[in-house]
Design an enzyme around this catalytic site. Structure first.
Site, PDB file in Angstrom:
ATOM      1  N   LYS A  17      58.686 -78.693 -28.074  1.00  0.00           N
ATOM      2  CA  LYS A  17      58.686 -80.170 -28.166  1.00  0.00           C
ATOM      3  C   LYS A  17      59.896 -80.769 -27.453  1.00  0.00           C
ATOM      4  O   LYS A  17      59.760 -81.721 -26.691  1.00  0.00           O
ATOM      5  CB  LYS A  17      58.708 -80.637 -29.634  1.00  0.00           C
ATOM      6  CG  LYS A  17      57.479 -80.284 -30.426  1.00  0.00           C
ATOM      7  CD  LYS A  17      57.474 -80.995 -31.775  1.00  0.00           C
ATOM      8  CE  LYS A  17      58.669 -80.670 -32.655  1.00  0.00           C
ATOM      9  NZ  LYS A  17      58.762 -79.261 -33.077  1.00  0.00           N
ATOM     10  N   ARG A  98      57.391 -85.587 -40.287  1.00  0.00           N
ATOM     11  CA  ARG A  98      57.283 -84.189 -40.708  1.00  0.00           C
ATOM     12  C   ARG A  98      56.661 -84.055 -42.084  1.00  0.00           C
ATOM     13  O   ARG A  98      56.416 -82.922 -42.522  1.00  0.00           O
ATOM     14  CB  ARG A  98      58.673 -83.560 -40.755  1.00  0.00           C
ATOM     15  CG  ARG A  98      59.029 -82.689 -39.553  1.00  0.00           C
ATOM     16  CD  ARG A  98      60.468 -82.319 -39.718  1.00  0.00           C
ATOM     17  NE  ARG A  98      60.915 -81.124 -39.119  1.00  0.00           N
ATOM     18  CZ  ARG A  98      61.605 -81.075 -37.968  1.00  0.00           C
ATOM     19  NH1 ARG A  98      61.783 -82.139 -37.249  1.00  0.00           N
ATOM     20  NH2 ARG A  98      62.079 -79.938 -37.537  1.00  0.00           N
ATOM     21  N   ARG A 137      67.205 -69.004 -28.551  1.00  0.00           N
ATOM     22  CA  ARG A 137      67.427 -70.359 -28.043  1.00  0.00           C
ATOM     23  C   ARG A 137      68.923 -70.702 -27.980  1.00  0.00           C
ATOM     24  O   ARG A 137      69.675 -70.405 -28.900  1.00  0.00           O
ATOM     25  CB  ARG A 137      66.707 -71.342 -28.961  1.00  0.00           C
ATOM     26  CG  ARG A 137      66.756 -72.762 -28.477  1.00  0.00           C
ATOM     27  CD  ARG A 137      65.678 -73.569 -29.103  1.00  0.00           C
ATOM     28  NE  ARG A 137      65.905 -73.842 -30.515  1.00  0.00           N
ATOM     29  CZ  ARG A 137      65.165 -74.695 -31.214  1.00  0.00           C
ATOM     30  NH1 ARG A 137      64.148 -75.302 -30.641  1.00  0.00           N
ATOM     31  NH2 ARG A 137      65.418 -74.911 -32.492  1.00  0.00           N
ATOM     32  N   ARG A 170      72.085 -72.769 -32.275  1.00  0.00           N
ATOM     33  CA  ARG A 170      72.052 -73.676 -33.424  1.00  0.00           C
ATOM     34  C   ARG A 170      72.222 -72.893 -34.716  1.00  0.00           C
ATOM     35  O   ARG A 170      71.687 -71.797 -34.861  1.00  0.00           O
ATOM     36  CB  ARG A 170      70.717 -74.437 -33.442  1.00  0.00           C
ATOM     37  CG  ARG A 170      70.717 -75.594 -32.470  1.00  0.00           C
ATOM     38  CD  ARG A 170      69.363 -76.217 -32.317  1.00  0.00           C
ATOM     39  NE  ARG A 170      68.598 -76.355 -33.553  1.00  0.00           N
ATOM     40  CZ  ARG A 170      67.485 -77.057 -33.637  1.00  0.00           C
ATOM     41  NH1 ARG A 170      67.004 -77.682 -32.584  1.00  0.00           N
ATOM     42  NH2 ARG A 170      66.828 -77.125 -34.767  1.00  0.00           N
ATOM     43  N   ARG A 181      61.951 -72.631 -41.924  1.00  0.00           N
ATOM     44  CA  ARG A 181      61.493 -73.824 -41.206  1.00  0.00           C
ATOM     45  C   ARG A 181      60.024 -73.702 -40.808  1.00  0.00           C
ATOM     46  O   ARG A 181      59.278 -74.677 -40.864  1.00  0.00           O
ATOM     47  CB  ARG A 181      62.378 -74.056 -39.972  1.00  0.00           C
ATOM     48  CG  ARG A 181      63.730 -74.635 -40.361  1.00  0.00           C
ATOM     49  CD  ARG A 181      64.795 -74.283 -39.361  1.00  0.00           C
ATOM     50  NE  ARG A 181      64.547 -74.900 -38.080  1.00  0.00           N
ATOM     51  CZ  ARG A 181      64.861 -74.347 -36.906  1.00  0.00           C
ATOM     52  NH1 ARG A 181      65.402 -73.154 -36.866  1.00  0.00           N
ATOM     53  NH2 ARG A 181      64.637 -74.996 -35.803  1.00  0.00           N
TER      54      ARG A 181
HETATM   55  P1  AMP Z   1      64.620 -80.154 -35.047  1.00  0.00           P
HETATM   56  O1  AMP Z   1      65.693 -80.372 -34.033  1.00  0.00           O
HETATM   57  O2  AMP Z   1      63.478 -81.114 -34.902  1.00  0.00           O
HETATM   58  O3  AMP Z   1      64.164 -78.717 -35.128  1.00  0.00           O
HETATM   59  O4  AMP Z   1      65.276 -80.485 -36.484  1.00  0.00           O
HETATM   60  C1  AMP Z   1      66.376 -79.741 -36.962  1.00  0.00           C
HETATM   61  C2  AMP Z   1      66.547 -79.984 -38.460  1.00  0.00           C
HETATM   62  O5  AMP Z   1      66.810 -81.377 -38.684  1.00  0.00           O
HETATM   63  C3  AMP Z   1      65.345 -79.661 -39.320  1.00  0.00           C
HETATM   64  O6  AMP Z   1      65.269 -78.294 -39.649  1.00  0.00           O
HETATM   65  C4  AMP Z   1      65.620 -80.554 -40.539  1.00  0.00           C
HETATM   66  O7  AMP Z   1      66.646 -79.990 -41.335  1.00  0.00           O
HETATM   67  C5  AMP Z   1      66.178 -81.797 -39.891  1.00  0.00           C
HETATM   68  N1  AMP Z   1      65.105 -82.758 -39.505  1.00  0.00           N
HETATM   69  C6  AMP Z   1      64.773 -83.158 -38.250  1.00  0.00           C
HETATM   70  N2  AMP Z   1      63.770 -84.042 -38.258  1.00  0.00           N
HETATM   71  C7  AMP Z   1      63.445 -84.213 -39.564  1.00  0.00           C
HETATM   72  C8  AMP Z   1      62.473 -84.987 -40.231  1.00  0.00           C
HETATM   73  N3  AMP Z   1      61.585 -85.755 -39.567  1.00  0.00           N
HETATM   74  N4  AMP Z   1      62.444 -84.924 -41.583  1.00  0.00           N
HETATM   75  C9  AMP Z   1      63.316 -84.163 -42.294  1.00  0.00           C
HETATM   76  N5  AMP Z   1      64.233 -83.373 -41.712  1.00  0.00           N
HETATM   77  C10 AMP Z   1      64.314 -83.401 -40.360  1.00  0.00           C
END
Ligand code: AMP
Length: 228
Positions: A17, A98, A137, A170, A181
């Protein structure tokens, strides 16, 4: 893209994404709106809110819906007020919504603003491929560019091609957090595919193709009337 029309990119972590949104957002004239990137930025700011967020992200847990919706509402208002000044007309959502509550919250926020979702595209990738991708990553702490030790290596190992900065893994890309996740995605986020399918908005693309081919498929999956 007409003002107030947004696109949602769905798919589990590691589906691509972020990489695809970096390419698609400028092509579609949209703001790349990654809630994960906003949260990581807040953590770097060193505030109390940042420390609270760090706990959720490091554990691979979701940030509470109320907090997430507040962040998105603020970003949407900023986009709305910039349109007349020639700014982007909408958002390309990456990693949001989400949960069912976030999807419902987004729907009501957009209704209040007179905005709409033009398309929702899911990038499909099998779980074993996702685990392999997430484990290797690397991200640039300066510009946010995403690399992979095997699939998208930087020119000099460990160094960002654009910024010359040392790349970082990360904190939530450890095997334990990755598993949590992906489970969370299946439980909380995958049901949203049905929510958007029922609204006639859902499209799917094969995320195992090359990065270029996935970009092409995504552009083709976004209905033409939302690309003008
Ligand atoms: P991402 O970069 O999209 O993989 O997000 C990294 C982390 O940020 C996730 O594992 C969650 O802890 C938090 N996060 C990101 N977007 C959301 C969301 N829409 N709702 C809740 N937590 C989020």
């Amino acid at each position: 893209m007409k003002p107030g029309r947004h696109v949602i990119l769905m798919g589990p972590q590691g589906a691509g994404k972020g990489t695809q949104a970096e390419r698609l957002a400028p092509a579609l004239g949209l703001v790349h709106l990654s809630t994960g990137a906003i949260f990581r930025g807040t953590i770097k700011s060193g505030t109390e809110l940042g420390e609270t967020l760090r706990g959720y992200l490091d554990r691979g847990e979701l940030v509470p819906d109320g907090l997430t919706l507040d962040v998105v509402s603020a970003a949407l208002s900023a986009i709305d007020s910039g349109v007349d000044l020639g700014g982007p007309t909408g958002a390309l959502f990456d990693g949001f919504p989400r949960t069912p509550r976030q999807a419902a919250g987004l729907e009501s926020t957009l209704a209040t603003l007179g905005h709409e979702v033009a398309a929702v595209v899911t990038i499909d990738v099998p779980r074993d491929v996702l685990v392999a991708r997430l484990s290797g990553r690397l991200t640039c702490p300066v510009c946010g560019a995403i690399y992979h030790v095997a699939f998208k290596a930087p020119l000099i190992p460990g160094i960002c091609d654009l910024e010359g900065a040392y790349l970082e893994q990360r904190a939530d890309d450890t095997p334990e957090a990755i598993r949590r996740r992906l489970d969370l995605y299946d439980e909380q986020t995958k049901p949203l595919e049905r929510f958007y399918d029922e609204r006639g908005l859902l499209r799917r693309v094969d995320g195992e193709a090359t990065i270029d081919d996935v970009t092409t498929a995504l552009v083709a999956a976004i209905p033409p009337d939302s690309r003008t």
